[in-house]
Design an enzyme around this catalytic site. Structure first.
Site: not given
Ligand code: DX5
Ligand code: ZN
Length: 215
Positions: A7, A32, A34, A36, A65, A67, A136, A174
């Site tokens: 990630s 990956h 993320d 947001m 991903h 969010m 998740m 994840d």
């Molecule tokens: C959280 C993200 C994850 C995050 C994981 O909302 O979706 O992908 O980056 O990070 P770690 O591995 O540090 O929990």
């Molecule tokens: Zn993620």
């Protein structure tokens, strides 16, 4: 086969290009990414323009991903920026079938993500239409949180459903993934491991070893 998706949220953004090049040298399958929006989760990360920059340096598939709310208004932008798969949350779009079909039409893999407190039944009717389910294992929004063990049962339940229906989709996990929790997820049936801080919080930047240690 177990696949790994570092990630990028956890990397050093002052050196984004360098970090991506180090990941290029590992044998992970994906990066990956993320996304947001500050609405669906209480945090903001980056958008399609940065994704395009990542694409221009990376030799890995980009696993995006989302969010975010308003998935329908945004998925095209991420596909245009180079996403190889789009995963969005069932909590953001209760009737996802049209969006799933539209994403597929654009030759892009599609996943449905599910938060720790959402029941598996919310997505179960859609699993025949998608390529992966993202379970998740922390509340979405931030890296570096603790793995929520109660999600192991959800992974097992999903794996059983997949076997029962004789379909072939990935189970991605994840949040809070490290050497130990990765093993537990694999034993429960997961086959794609997303890991942020476990990989990138490494003073020697030995990402090759970190990634190999998860499989
Ligand atoms: C959280 C993200 C994850 C995050 C994981 O909302 O979706 O992908 O980056 O990070 P770690 O591995 O540090 O929990
Ligand atoms: Zn993620």
């Amino acid at each position: 086969m177990i696949k790994v998706a570092p990630s990028i949220l956890a990397c050093d953004f002052n050196n984004l290009e360098k970090e991506i090049k180090l990941i290029n040298e590992t044998n992970c399958e994906y990066i990956h990414c993320d996304i947001m929006d500050g609405h669906f989760v209480p945090n903001i990360s980056f958008g399609p323009d940065i994704l395009k920059k990542i694409k221009s340096v990376s030799n890995k598939e980009l696993d995006v991903h989302l969010m975010i709310e308003n998935v329908e208004n945004f998925f095209h932008k991420f596909i245009n920026s180079g996403a190889n798969s789009i995963t969005f949350h069932i909590e953001a779009l209760k009737n996802p079938l049209n969006t799933i079909k539209e994403i597929k039409k654009l030759n892009t893999k599609v996943g449905l993500a599910i938060k720790p407190n959402t029941n598996l039944e919310k997505i179960i009717n859609f699993i025949e239409y998608i390529d992966l389910v993202l379970i998740m294992t922390v509340e979405p929004g931030f890296g570096g949180q603790k793995f929520i063990y109660s999600q192991i049962n959800k992974i097992k339940e999903l794996k059983n459903e997949i076997i029962k229906r004789s379909i072939n989709i990935d189970i991605q996990v994840d949040g809070g993934i490290n050497r130990k929790t990765a093993k537990e997820c694999i034993n429960a049936g997961a086959n794609i491991l997303v890991a942020g801080s476990y990989i990138f919080n490494d003073s020697e930047q030995n990402y090759i070893n970190k990634i190999d240690s998860l499989r």
